[in-house]
Design a protein around this motif. Sequence first.
Motif, PDB file in Angstrom:
ATOM      1  N   LEU A 200      -1.176  51.329  35.409  1.00 32.31           N
ATOM      2  CA  LEU A 200      -0.059  50.385  35.386  1.00 32.31           C
ATOM      3  C   LEU A 200       0.864  50.766  36.534  1.00 32.31           C
ATOM      4  CD1 LEU A 200       1.584  48.128  33.989  1.00 32.31           C
ATOM      5  CD2 LEU A 200       2.645  49.915  32.598  1.00 32.31           C
ATOM      6  N   GLN A 201       0.980  49.887  37.486  1.00 32.14           N
ATOM      7  CA  GLN A 201       1.822  50.142  38.657  1.00 32.14           C
ATOM      8  C   GLN A 201       3.125  49.364  38.496  1.00 32.14           C
ATOM      9  OE1 GLN A 201       0.930  52.310  41.115  1.00 32.14           O
ATOM     10  NE2 GLN A 201      -0.888  52.711  39.854  1.00 32.14           N
ATOM     11  N   LEU A 202       4.234  50.057  38.630  1.00 36.48           N
ATOM     12  CA  LEU A 202       5.547  49.434  38.543  1.00 36.48           C
ATOM     13  C   LEU A 202       6.293  49.689  39.846  1.00 36.48           C
ATOM     14  CD1 LEU A 202       6.580  50.621  34.976  1.00 36.48           C
ATOM     15  CD2 LEU A 202       5.628  48.418  35.604  1.00 36.48           C
ATOM     16  N   ASP A 203       7.168  48.758  40.161  1.00 43.09           N
ATOM     17  CA  ASP A 203       7.997  48.928  41.364  1.00 43.09           C
ATOM     18  C   ASP A 203       9.185  49.802  40.964  1.00 43.09           C
ATOM     19  OD1 ASP A 203       8.965  48.651  43.914  1.00 43.09           O
ATOM     20  OD2 ASP A 203      10.000  46.763  43.459  1.00 43.09           O
ATOM     21  N   VAL A 204       9.023  51.101  41.152  1.00 41.36           N
ATOM     22  CA  VAL A 204      10.058  52.075  40.760  1.00 41.36           C
ATOM     23  C   VAL A 204      10.749  52.582  42.020  1.00 41.36           C
ATOM     24  CG1 VAL A 204      10.489  54.256  39.598  1.00 41.36           C
ATOM     25  CG2 VAL A 204       8.672  52.760  38.785  1.00 41.36           C
TER      26      VAL A 204
END
Length: 134
Positions: A124-128
């Motif tokens: 799961l890739q999130l824009d952090v």
Amino acid sequence: MLPGDAMRFQRYGHFEFRDTDRKRSAFLRKQKAEREALPLFADQVAAAQIGVDEEMQARRRQWERDLARSRQRQADKWREARRRIRTYPEPVRAALLGYWQACCWPGDPVYFLSMLHMYDHGRLQLDVPALTQE
């Protein structure tokens, strides 16, 4: 959960056991089949069988125990999920909670824990925002 953090969830419902004519009839058919399966011992089988009212009371008690266990398991999973979300640094935690609030998965702790697991394992890739080093 931290103060001010609202997390989407579905309440675990409370469902009452229903003593219905269909359940009673099915139980009586089961007892009859047990007696007919051993015709030479039908009297002994009948003597060992309990009444339908006693069976329905036992089922009600078992239903209530199972419901309590399920509710407790659900609550324990939410506690575990809240403990896990607290371990992430603030920008990651905010991104994960934002994703959770917006996603269409059921508001269930198992799904929430699965989401955290997916993030931990790179699925799961999130824009952090980048973490700042002080």
